[in-house]
Write a protein that holds these residues in place. Sequence first.
Motif, PDB file in Angstrom:
ATOM      1  N   LEU A   7      54.460  37.270  32.060  1.00  0.00           N
ATOM      2  CA  LEU A   7      53.692  38.332  31.400  1.00  0.00           C
ATOM      3  C   LEU A   7      52.216  38.249  31.759  1.00  0.00           C
ATOM      4  O   LEU A   7      51.577  39.276  32.030  1.00  0.00           O
ATOM      5  CB  LEU A   7      53.852  38.250  29.871  1.00  0.00           C
ATOM      6  CG  LEU A   7      55.095  38.889  29.287  1.00  0.00           C
ATOM      7  CD1 LEU A   7      55.222  38.546  27.807  1.00  0.00           C
ATOM      8  CD2 LEU A   7      55.085  40.382  29.489  1.00  0.00           C
ATOM      9  N   ALA A   8      51.673  37.057  31.771  1.00  0.00           N
ATOM     10  CA  ALA A   8      50.265  36.880  32.116  1.00  0.00           C
ATOM     11  C   ALA A   8      49.993  37.348  33.544  1.00  0.00           C
ATOM     12  O   ALA A   8      48.980  38.000  33.816  1.00  0.00           O
ATOM     13  CB  ALA A   8      49.857  35.417  31.946  1.00  0.00           C
ATOM     14  N   GLN A  11      50.076  41.130  33.623  1.00  0.00           N
ATOM     15  CA  GLN A  11      48.865  41.680  33.017  1.00  0.00           C
ATOM     16  C   GLN A  11      47.669  41.535  33.959  1.00  0.00           C
ATOM     17  O   GLN A  11      46.827  42.430  34.046  1.00  0.00           O
ATOM     18  CB  GLN A  11      48.600  41.021  31.668  1.00  0.00           C
ATOM     19  CG  GLN A  11      49.612  41.448  30.628  1.00  0.00           C
ATOM     20  CD  GLN A  11      49.561  40.640  29.346  1.00  0.00           C
ATOM     21  OE1 GLN A  11      49.158  39.486  29.347  1.00  0.00           O
ATOM     22  NE2 GLN A  11      49.999  41.249  28.259  1.00  0.00           N
ATOM     23  N   ARG A  12      47.629  40.447  34.703  1.00  0.00           N
ATOM     24  CA  ARG A  12      46.552  40.258  35.677  1.00  0.00           C
ATOM     25  C   ARG A  12      46.656  41.308  36.784  1.00  0.00           C
ATOM     26  O   ARG A  12      45.665  41.933  37.156  1.00  0.00           O
ATOM     27  CB  ARG A  12      46.622  38.856  36.286  1.00  0.00           C
ATOM     28  CG  ARG A  12      45.446  38.541  37.230  1.00  0.00           C
ATOM     29  CD  ARG A  12      45.708  37.332  38.103  1.00  0.00           C
ATOM     30  NE  ARG A  12      46.868  37.447  38.954  1.00  0.00           N
ATOM     31  CZ  ARG A  12      46.919  38.175  40.089  1.00  0.00           C
ATOM     32  NH1 ARG A  12      45.877  38.864  40.485  1.00  0.00           N
ATOM     33  NH2 ARG A  12      48.023  38.204  40.808  1.00  0.00           N
ATOM     34  N   HIS A  14      48.078  44.197  36.570  1.00  0.00           N
ATOM     35  CA  HIS A  14      47.763  45.493  35.961  1.00  0.00           C
ATOM     36  C   HIS A  14      46.249  45.698  35.939  1.00  0.00           C
ATOM     37  O   HIS A  14      45.750  46.765  36.309  1.00  0.00           O
ATOM     38  CB  HIS A  14      48.352  45.544  34.547  1.00  0.00           C
ATOM     39  CG  HIS A  14      48.230  46.867  33.867  1.00  0.00           C
ATOM     40  ND1 HIS A  14      47.154  47.182  33.074  1.00  0.00           N
ATOM     41  CD2 HIS A  14      49.039  47.952  33.869  1.00  0.00           C
ATOM     42  CE1 HIS A  14      47.313  48.397  32.604  1.00  0.00           C
ATOM     43  NE2 HIS A  14      48.454  48.892  33.081  1.00  0.00           N
ATOM     44  N   GLY A  15      45.516  44.682  35.534  1.00  0.00           N
ATOM     45  CA  GLY A  15      44.059  44.761  35.503  1.00  0.00           C
ATOM     46  C   GLY A  15      43.459  44.913  36.893  1.00  0.00           C
ATOM     47  O   GLY A  15      42.504  45.681  37.088  1.00  0.00           O
ATOM     48  N   LYS A  42      50.607  50.813  38.833  1.00  0.00           N
ATOM     49  CA  LYS A  42      50.083  50.369  37.551  1.00  0.00           C
ATOM     50  C   LYS A  42      51.065  50.722  36.428  1.00  0.00           C
ATOM     51  O   LYS A  42      51.347  49.893  35.558  1.00  0.00           O
ATOM     52  CB  LYS A  42      48.722  51.017  37.302  1.00  0.00           C
ATOM     53  CG  LYS A  42      48.070  50.608  36.009  1.00  0.00           C
ATOM     54  CD  LYS A  42      46.742  51.323  35.846  1.00  0.00           C
ATOM     55  CE  LYS A  42      46.243  51.206  34.428  1.00  0.00           C
ATOM     56  NZ  LYS A  42      45.113  52.083  34.162  1.00  0.00           N
ATOM     57  N   LYS A  46      53.135  48.271  33.913  1.00  0.00           N
ATOM     58  CA  LYS A  46      53.036  48.439  32.457  1.00  0.00           C
ATOM     59  C   LYS A  46      54.429  48.568  31.843  1.00  0.00           C
ATOM     60  O   LYS A  46      54.711  47.967  30.803  1.00  0.00           O
ATOM     61  CB  LYS A  46      52.201  49.676  32.123  1.00  0.00           C
ATOM     62  CG  LYS A  46      52.030  49.887  30.646  1.00  0.00           C
ATOM     63  CD  LYS A  46      51.183  51.096  30.360  1.00  0.00           C
ATOM     64  CE  LYS A  46      51.068  51.315  28.863  1.00  0.00           C
ATOM     65  NZ  LYS A  46      50.324  52.532  28.548  1.00  0.00           N
ATOM     66  N   ILE A  49      56.016  45.175  31.711  1.00  0.00           N
ATOM     67  CA  ILE A  49      55.415  44.386  30.628  1.00  0.00           C
ATOM     68  C   ILE A  49      56.028  44.787  29.293  1.00  0.00           C
ATOM     69  O   ILE A  49      56.417  43.925  28.493  1.00  0.00           O
ATOM     70  CB  ILE A  49      53.879  44.565  30.600  1.00  0.00           C
ATOM     71  CG1 ILE A  49      53.233  43.892  31.812  1.00  0.00           C
ATOM     72  CG2 ILE A  49      53.287  44.022  29.291  1.00  0.00           C
ATOM     73  CD1 ILE A  49      51.765  44.241  32.005  1.00  0.00           C
ATOM     74  N   GLU A  50      56.142  46.085  29.063  1.00  0.00           N
ATOM     75  CA  GLU A  50      56.705  46.566  27.795  1.00  0.00           C
ATOM     76  C   GLU A  50      58.163  46.139  27.631  1.00  0.00           C
ATOM     77  O   GLU A  50      58.579  45.777  26.537  1.00  0.00           O
ATOM     78  CB  GLU A  50      56.569  48.089  27.692  1.00  0.00           C
ATOM     79  CG  GLU A  50      55.128  48.559  27.557  1.00  0.00           C
ATOM     80  CD  GLU A  50      54.395  47.930  26.381  1.00  0.00           C
ATOM     81  OE1 GLU A  50      54.968  47.856  25.274  1.00  0.00           O
ATOM     82  OE2 GLU A  50      53.245  47.509  26.559  1.00  0.00           O
ATOM     83  N   LYS A  53      58.236  42.499  26.645  1.00  0.00           N
ATOM     84  CA  LYS A  53      57.752  42.274  25.279  1.00  0.00           C
ATOM     85  C   LYS A  53      58.725  42.792  24.224  1.00  0.00           C
ATOM     86  O   LYS A  53      58.660  42.388  23.085  1.00  0.00           O
ATOM     87  CB  LYS A  53      56.396  42.972  25.077  1.00  0.00           C
ATOM     88  CG  LYS A  53      55.255  42.272  25.743  1.00  0.00           C
ATOM     89  CD  LYS A  53      53.961  42.989  25.412  1.00  0.00           C
ATOM     90  CE  LYS A  53      52.759  42.255  25.927  1.00  0.00           C
ATOM     91  NZ  LYS A  53      51.500  42.973  25.580  1.00  0.00           N
TER      92      LYS A  53
END
Length: 58
Positions: A7-8, A11-12, A14-15, A42, A46, A49-50, A53
Amino acid sequence: MSLASHLAELQRKHGDIEREIDEALAHPSVDGLDIVKLKRRKLAIKDEIEKLKSPTRH
């Protein structure tokens, strides 16, 4: 790779893509199609990631 580290990493990424999009939008010479491709990547990240989670992962 653990779920948290995965996940990290997502997220990286994605940023990073968000920053690429911001930079591309600041330069009018950038092809609009390139921006669309970045936005799709992107969004795909996302979505992943969803899904990870979500308490009802499959």
